[in-house]
Design a protein around this motif. Structure first.
Motif, PDB file in Angstrom:
ATOM      1  N   ILE A  90      51.533  17.478  71.318  1.00  0.00           N
ATOM      2  CA  ILE A  90      51.918  18.381  70.995  1.00  0.00           C
ATOM      3  C   ILE A  90      52.941  18.921  72.919  1.00  0.00           C
ATOM      4  CG2 ILE A  90      52.437  20.973  71.680  1.00  0.00           C
ATOM      5  CD1 ILE A  90      50.116  20.818  69.527  1.00  0.00           C
ATOM      6  N   HIS A  91      53.740  18.834  73.437  1.00  0.00           N
ATOM      7  CA  HIS A  91      53.673  18.575  74.623  1.00  0.00           C
ATOM      8  C   HIS A  91      54.363  20.065  75.261  1.00  0.00           C
ATOM      9  CE1 HIS A  91      56.922  15.254  74.612  1.00  0.00           C
ATOM     10  NE2 HIS A  91      56.331  14.994  73.608  1.00  0.00           N
ATOM     11  N   GLY A  92      53.080  19.834  76.037  1.00  0.00           N
ATOM     12  CA  GLY A  92      52.449  21.397  76.394  1.00  0.00           C
ATOM     13  C   GLY A  92      51.690  21.090  78.222  1.00  0.00           C
ATOM     14  N   SER A  93      50.728  22.126  78.702  1.00  0.00           N
ATOM     15  CA  SER A  93      50.206  21.496  79.653  1.00  0.00           C
ATOM     16  C   SER A  93      48.898  21.513  79.265  1.00  0.00           C
ATOM     17  CB  SER A  93      49.915  23.379  80.398  1.00  0.00           C
ATOM     18  OG  SER A  93      50.103  24.119  79.802  1.00  0.00           O
ATOM     19  N   GLU A  94      48.086  21.119  80.451  1.00  0.00           N
ATOM     20  CA  GLU A  94      46.725  21.007  80.288  1.00  0.00           C
ATOM     21  C   GLU A  94      45.650  22.261  79.962  1.00  0.00           C
ATOM     22  OE1 GLU A  94      44.893  18.136  83.514  1.00  0.00           O
ATOM     23  OE2 GLU A  94      42.854  18.181  81.995  1.00  0.00           O
ATOM     24  N   GLU A 124      37.881  23.162  65.778  1.00  0.00           N
ATOM     25  CA  GLU A 124      36.504  22.306  66.122  1.00  0.00           C
ATOM     26  C   GLU A 124      37.023  20.743  65.907  1.00  0.00           C
ATOM     27  OE1 GLU A 124      34.070  23.193  63.607  1.00  0.00           O
ATOM     28  OE2 GLU A 124      34.282  23.960  64.758  1.00  0.00           O
ATOM     29  N   LEU A 125      38.981  21.038  66.463  1.00  0.00           N
ATOM     30  CA  LEU A 125      39.320  19.969  66.428  1.00  0.00           C
ATOM     31  C   LEU A 125      39.268  19.000  68.185  1.00  0.00           C
ATOM     32  CD1 LEU A 125      43.163  20.861  65.353  1.00  0.00           C
ATOM     33  CD2 LEU A 125      41.347  19.257  64.008  1.00  0.00           C
ATOM     34  N   LYS A 126      39.577  17.674  68.026  1.00  0.00           N
ATOM     35  CA  LYS A 126      38.973  16.401  69.149  1.00  0.00           C
ATOM     36  C   LYS A 126      40.894  16.892  69.850  1.00  0.00           C
ATOM     37  CE  LYS A 126      37.112  12.551  69.972  1.00  0.00           C
ATOM     38  NZ  LYS A 126      36.708  11.249  69.425  1.00  0.00           N
ATOM     39  N   VAL A 127      40.281  16.783  71.147  1.00  0.00           N
ATOM     40  CA  VAL A 127      41.400  16.923  71.676  1.00  0.00           C
ATOM     41  C   VAL A 127      41.832  16.303  73.052  1.00  0.00           C
ATOM     42  CG1 VAL A 127      43.601  18.692  73.152  1.00  0.00           C
ATOM     43  CG2 VAL A 127      42.169  19.862  70.861  1.00  0.00           C
ATOM     44  N   GLU A 128      43.118  15.315  72.954  1.00  0.00           N
ATOM     45  CA  GLU A 128      42.857  14.522  74.358  1.00  0.00           C
ATOM     46  C   GLU A 128      44.510  14.844  75.361  1.00  0.00           C
ATOM     47  OE1 GLU A 128      43.635  10.864  72.894  1.00  0.00           O
ATOM     48  OE2 GLU A 128      41.961  11.159  71.241  1.00  0.00           O
ATOM     49  N   TYR A 129      44.448  15.110  76.541  1.00  0.00           N
ATOM     50  CA  TYR A 129      45.713  15.258  77.342  1.00  0.00           C
ATOM     51  C   TYR A 129      45.751  14.036  78.180  1.00  0.00           C
ATOM     52  CZ  TYR A 129      48.445  17.229  80.182  1.00  0.00           C
ATOM     53  OH  TYR A 129      49.535  17.366  81.129  1.00  0.00           O
ATOM     54  N   SER A 130      47.207  14.154  78.559  1.00  0.00           N
ATOM     55  CA  SER A 130      47.859  13.326  79.203  1.00  0.00           C
ATOM     56  C   SER A 130      48.770  13.321  79.151  1.00  0.00           C
ATOM     57  CB  SER A 130      47.432  11.317  78.692  1.00  0.00           C
ATOM     58  OG  SER A 130      48.676  10.748  78.238  1.00  0.00           O
ATOM     59  N   ASN A 131      49.265  12.927  80.870  1.00  0.00           N
ATOM     60  CA  ASN A 131      51.781  12.947  80.993  1.00  0.00           C
ATOM     61  C   ASN A 131      51.327  14.305  80.156  1.00  0.00           C
ATOM     62  OD1 ASN A 131      50.670  10.476  82.969  1.00  0.00           O
ATOM     63  ND2 ASN A 131      50.957   9.676  81.163  1.00  0.00           N
ATOM     64  N   GLY A 132      51.599  14.974  80.282  1.00  0.00           N
ATOM     65  CA  GLY A 132      52.456  16.607  79.798  1.00  0.00           C
ATOM     66  C   GLY A 132      52.411  16.461  78.675  1.00  0.00           C
ATOM     67  N   GLU A 137      49.942  29.081  69.511  1.00  0.00           N
ATOM     68  CA  GLU A 137      50.721  29.930  68.908  1.00  0.00           C
ATOM     69  C   GLU A 137      49.695  30.918  69.354  1.00  0.00           C
ATOM     70  OE1 GLU A 137      53.848  29.693  67.728  1.00  0.00           O
ATOM     71  OE2 GLU A 137      53.551  32.057  68.454  1.00  0.00           O
ATOM     72  N   GLN A 138      49.103  31.131  69.420  1.00  0.00           N
ATOM     73  CA  GLN A 138      47.749  31.884  69.470  1.00  0.00           C
ATOM     74  C   GLN A 138      47.428  32.859  71.620  1.00  0.00           C
ATOM     75  OE1 GLN A 138      43.771  31.295  68.299  1.00  0.00           O
ATOM     76  NE2 GLN A 138      44.017  32.597  66.241  1.00  0.00           N
ATOM     77  N   SER A 139      47.222  31.166  71.762  1.00  0.00           N
ATOM     78  CA  SER A 139      47.406  31.162  73.138  1.00  0.00           C
ATOM     79  C   SER A 139      48.340  31.521  74.349  1.00  0.00           C
ATOM     80  CB  SER A 139      47.388  29.623  73.807  1.00  0.00           C
ATOM     81  OG  SER A 139      48.772  28.999  73.975  1.00  0.00           O
ATOM     82  N   LYS A 140      49.914  32.172  73.642  1.00  0.00           N
ATOM     83  CA  LYS A 140      50.877  32.707  73.947  1.00  0.00           C
ATOM     84  C   LYS A 140      51.144  31.948  75.444  1.00  0.00           C
ATOM     85  CE  LYS A 140      50.438  37.245  72.347  1.00  0.00           C
ATOM     86  NZ  LYS A 140      50.153  36.656  71.176  1.00  0.00           N
ATOM     87  N   MET A 141      50.455  30.593  75.049  1.00  0.00           N
ATOM     88  CA  MET A 141      51.423  29.367  76.578  1.00  0.00           C
ATOM     89  C   MET A 141      52.664  29.275  75.553  1.00  0.00           C
ATOM     90  SD  MET A 141      48.601  27.604  78.105  1.00  0.00           S
ATOM     91  CE  MET A 141      46.249  28.591  77.275  1.00  0.00           C
ATOM     92  N   ASP A 142      53.425  28.794  77.096  1.00  0.00           N
ATOM     93  CA  ASP A 142      55.289  27.517  76.351  1.00  0.00           C
ATOM     94  C   ASP A 142      54.787  25.807  75.568  1.00  0.00           C
ATOM     95  OD1 ASP A 142      56.580  29.794  76.427  1.00  0.00           O
ATOM     96  OD2 ASP A 142      57.013  28.945  78.977  1.00  0.00           O
ATOM     97  N   TRP A 143      55.165  26.094  74.477  1.00  0.00           N
ATOM     98  CA  TRP A 143      54.780  24.783  74.350  1.00  0.00           C
ATOM     99  C   TRP A 143      56.001  23.913  73.507  1.00  0.00           C
ATOM    100  CZ3 TRP A 143      54.833  24.056  69.101  1.00  0.00           C
ATOM    101  CH2 TRP A 143      54.142  25.617  68.062  1.00  0.00           C
ATOM    102  N   GLY A 144      56.664  22.234  73.625  1.00  0.00           N
ATOM    103  CA  GLY A 144      57.335  22.400  73.483  1.00  0.00           C
ATOM    104  C   GLY A 144      57.355  21.464  72.494  1.00  0.00           C
ATOM    105  N   GLU A 145      58.078  20.198  72.559  1.00  0.00           N
ATOM    106  CA  GLU A 145      58.569  19.406  71.017  1.00  0.00           C
ATOM    107  C   GLU A 145      56.319  19.241  70.230  1.00  0.00           C
ATOM    108  OE1 GLU A 145      60.237  14.788  70.838  1.00  0.00           O
ATOM    109  OE2 GLU A 145      61.675  16.290  71.762  1.00  0.00           O
ATOM    110  N   ILE A 146      57.482  19.205  68.738  1.00  0.00           N
ATOM    111  CA  ILE A 146      55.654  18.907  68.698  1.00  0.00           C
ATOM    112  C   ILE A 146      56.355  17.721  67.286  1.00  0.00           C
ATOM    113  CG2 ILE A 146      54.570  20.803  68.359  1.00  0.00           C
ATOM    114  CD1 ILE A 146      55.372  21.646  65.090  1.00  0.00           C
TER     115      ILE A 146
END
Ligand SMILES: Nc1ncnc2c1ncn2[C@@H]1O[C@H](COP(=O)(O)OP(=O)(O)OP(=O)(O)O)[C@@H](O)[C@H]1O
Ligand SMILES: [Mg+2]
Lengths: 391, 320
Positions: free
Chosen positions: B228-232, B243-251, B271-280
């Motif tokens: 998912i293209h999104g913020s940290e 319960e998921l393992k989530v990694e983040y790097s470079n957007g 969706e719940q977070s109400k934050m913006d996210w881009g392409e999936i």
């Protein structure tokens, strides 16, 4: 344990396995490809065939020029005096007179030498011996003979005899009104009248027998190793013995062609005397075989083409100059002659001279034996050390 | 009997273990790709199988022969393009083929082979004047002269332009269609994937992965992941609420999917977070990804590739 089969293959590739018999068809195929490559390479062609001819023309021209002007005559003066005054040394005056004739140039030989032998060693057929007490006899008007060595059939000998008798007449006239005090005796020298070009041809044939296979095999055996062409060939049914056989065969053919060209140029351009007999065949076969194997040995034992080139030159160059290629080795200093005797090419050239110039077949036989022995050793070493593939 | 059977094969040069105990078999009619970085030991392995180099330990049987001891017999039955193929400079491809035909004592039409490898146009040019690709094609042509059933092609397409590469691919496919067994080394993963039935990835003299590309990706790849293209901050939010393992790097937020339904949970959280996210998107590791991971020596965080210590040991040896 795994070494054994490979070893058996090295020592006697002919015997191993039904499929591995030497195949003339494969040798012919490789010969065809190699000679085609050679003919397409202008450089090789130049060095193999044209260069020796150019050398004959150059050296032949240089030396035939000088020898047609004045004739070199060896003279041994056995008249050692004593001379109460220098004017009484008639022998020396006689030789000086010969020198100033302009037609011959006298080179004196020590009185201790065996003169006939000396002439033979120096491949000369003209010589003069002034006997003991020549001056004393002359001054007391007792008949005394100067001995003139020469080959009656040769025009050079005729000129020498004429010159000596002319000077003798002059001396007789000067003092005795022409009565015969100084006379001439003739000794026939059975060596044929030989010219520089007569030696040059066997020498340069030796040169081309050495240079073409040697340089070529140093080069290709190290180059093929580096570019892995040998590995590639090992993936075909061609065996290394067949490969080497086709190279040797090629250089034998090249040597024969080059031989015929050089003889033709020598005979037609310089009137060289050469004897063509079957005795030449062993030299034209063994020579290329020897130097092809030697070249391969150098290419095999060295790590890369650069080192191979350097070692190849170190082996080739002394041989090229000290084996009697460009001039008879008898005119070289003793220690160089000593070196010459360990060079394989020396025996080939000596043998070619024995056959082509002196018709001395006993000597040729010895040379053939020596060359055969050296060839066997070098060839065996090259085949043993040469590997298609790496361990 | 399989055409090629290799067991615990070893070959060292001084301290360097060029081939360090590899085992594999190649099935009849198979194209077997050998991959690996420079110096992995591919050429050494192949040349041992061709009978050009002597092994130190282990066993190798090629068409039932010990390649070193029975090299002369073996060579009549195999075709080889060596790495860096060269030939006599002053001969043309047609003459080269004729030469090989004479040596192998076979009757063939040189033009037919030239046509097969798409080299008719340069049939009469001297080898020294051929382009790199034309030279490779000539190597291929020569390897076919004795109609071998087993071919060793060591980097047959290295240095070729894309068209020439595809041309050689076509030849290889044609050979495969004729039922020939082929061992192929290459640095191009797409090539290995396109041509090979199975591949082995070598590194530091060892086989680090072997099988079909899919099997290797399955075994050594990370599996399917949702990106998912999104913020940290979004990544943190998803991590906190699932319960998921989530990694983040470079957007890019990256979530390994143990099952497809995990994607739904992740997207619901986003969706719940109400934050913006881009392409999936979801993606799997390609062979490229797996290759880079397997041979670079840096183990991935998931510990999916075992034998890290082995890697380090052998890289130390290589530095000596
Ligand atoms: N004859 C040799 N002597 C010494 N070391 C060698 C020799 N041949 C190969 N090596 C070493 O063995 C290792 C494996 O070499 P090899 O040629 O098999 O690699 P490769 O996988 O074919 O590499 P590349 O993709 O570059 O062709 C390298 O580190 C190489 O330096
Ligand atoms: Mg390689």
């Amino acid at each position: 344990m795994e070494k054994l089969p490979e070893k058996a293959f090295m020592i006697n590739p002919v015997i191993k396995g039904g499929s591995k018999l030497v195949s003339t068809k494969r040798i012919a195929a490789d010969f065809k490809v190699f000679s085609r490559g050679y003919l397409r390479n202008k450089f090789g062609l130049f060095f193999g065939l044209i260069f020796p001819i150019i050398l004959i023309l150059i050296f032949g021209a240089i030396f035939s020029g000088s020898s047609s002007g004045t004739i070199t005559v060896y003279a041994q003066n056995k008249d050692t005096g004593p001379f109460p005054t220098p004017q009484m040394d008639i022998a020396t005056q006689f030789l000086n007179a010969l020198n100033s004739s302009g037609t011959i140039r006298v080179v004196t030989v020590a009185a201790s030498e065996n003169f006939s032998q000396y002439l033979a060693d120096h491949s000369a057929s003209e010589g003069i011996v002034i006997p003991e007490n020549f001056s004393a006899n002359y001054l007391t008007a007792q008949q005394v003979d100067v001995t003139v060595y020469g080959n009656p059939t040769s025009s050079t000998s005729g000129i020498v005899t004429g010159t000596v008798s002319g000077v003798a007449n002059y001396f007789n006239l000067q003092r005795f009104n022409g009565s015969m005090v100084i006379g001439l005796t003739q000794t026939t020298v059975n060596t044929q009248q030989t010219k520089y070009v007569d030696f040059l041809i066997p020498g340069l044939i030796g040169f081309s027998i050495l240079v073409s296979p040697m340089f070529s095999l140093v080069n290709i055996s190290s180059e093929y190793k580096k570019t892995k062409l040998f590995k590639q060939l090992s993936l075909t049914p061609l065996t290394k013995m067949e490969w080497l056989a086709s190279k040797v065969l090629f250089y034998i053919v090249l040597s024969v062609v080059s031989f015929l060209l050089m003889v033709a140029v020598g005979v037609f351009a310089f009137g060289a005397h050469v004897t063509l007999t079957l005795w030449l065949i062993p030299f034209l076969i063994l020579g290329p075989m020897l130097f092809a194997a030697l070249g391969m040995l150098v290419g095999t034992v060295t790590k890369n083409p650069e080192t191979a080139g350097v070692i190849g030159n170190i082996v080739t160059f002394p041989m090229m100059f000290l084996s009697g290629t460009f001039f008879p080795i008898s005119i070289m200093p003793e220690y160089l002659q000593g070196i010459a005797h360990v060079l394989p090419l020396y025996y080939i050239i000596e043998g070619l001279n024995a056959v082509m110039v002196y018709a001395n077949y006993a000597q040729a036989l010895i040379d053939i034996a020596v060359v055969t022995a050296i060839t066997i050793v070098i060839f065996a070493a090259a085949v043993k050390l040469f590997k298609w593939r790496e361990d | 009997m399989k055409p090629v059977e290799v067991n615990s094969l070893r070959k060292s040069y001084g301290n360097l273990k060029a081939v360090d105990g590899i085992s594999f078999t190649v099935n009849e009619g198979e194209v077997f790709g050998l991959l690996g970085p420079n110096g992995a030991g591919k050429t050494t392995t192949i040349e041992i199988l061709e009978g050009l180099r002597k092994k130190d330990e282990g066993t190798a049987k090629v068409l039932g022969f010990d390649p070193w001891q029975k090299g002369y017999e073996l060579h009549r039955k195999i075709g080889v393009i060596p790495q860096d193929f060269t030939f006599f400079e002053k001969q043309t491809p047609r003459e080269g083929i004729k030469y090989y035909a004479d040596l192998f004592n076979v009757k063939i039409d040189p033009d037919e082979i030239l046509k097969e490898v798409l080299l008719e146009d340069s049939a009469k040019n001297l080898f020294e004047n051929l382009s790199g690709g034309q030279k490779q094609k000539m190597g291929l042509a020569l390897s076919l002269v004795n109609s071998p059933d087993l071919l060793f092609l060591d980097e047959p397409t290295t240095g070729l332009d894309p068209n020439a590469r595809r041309a050689i691919w076509e030849v290889i496919r044609g050979l495969k269609a004729k039922g020939k067994t082929i061992i192929l080394t290459t640095h191009y993963l797409d090539e290995a994937q396109q041509l090979s039935d199975r591949v082995a990835i070598m590194d530091h003299g060892r086989i680090v992965a072997m099988g079909t590309s899919d099997e290797i990706i399955e075994k050594h790849g990370s599996g399917e992941r949702l990106q998912i293209h999104g913020s940290e901050k979004l990544a943190d939010y998803i991590r906190a609420n699932t319960e998921l393992k989530v990694e983040y790097s470079n957007g890019v937020i990256s979530i390994p999917l143990k099952q497809k339904i995990d994607a739904l949970a992740a997207l619901a959280a986003a969706e719940q977070s109400k934050m913006d996210w881009g392409e999936i998107q979801t993606r799997r590791d390609s062979l490229d990804d797996v290759f880079v991971r397997l041979v670079s020596g840096t183990m991935d965080e998931h510990g999916e590739i075992t034998g890290k210590s082995v890697h380090d040991k052998s890289s130390n040896q290589r530095r000596q």
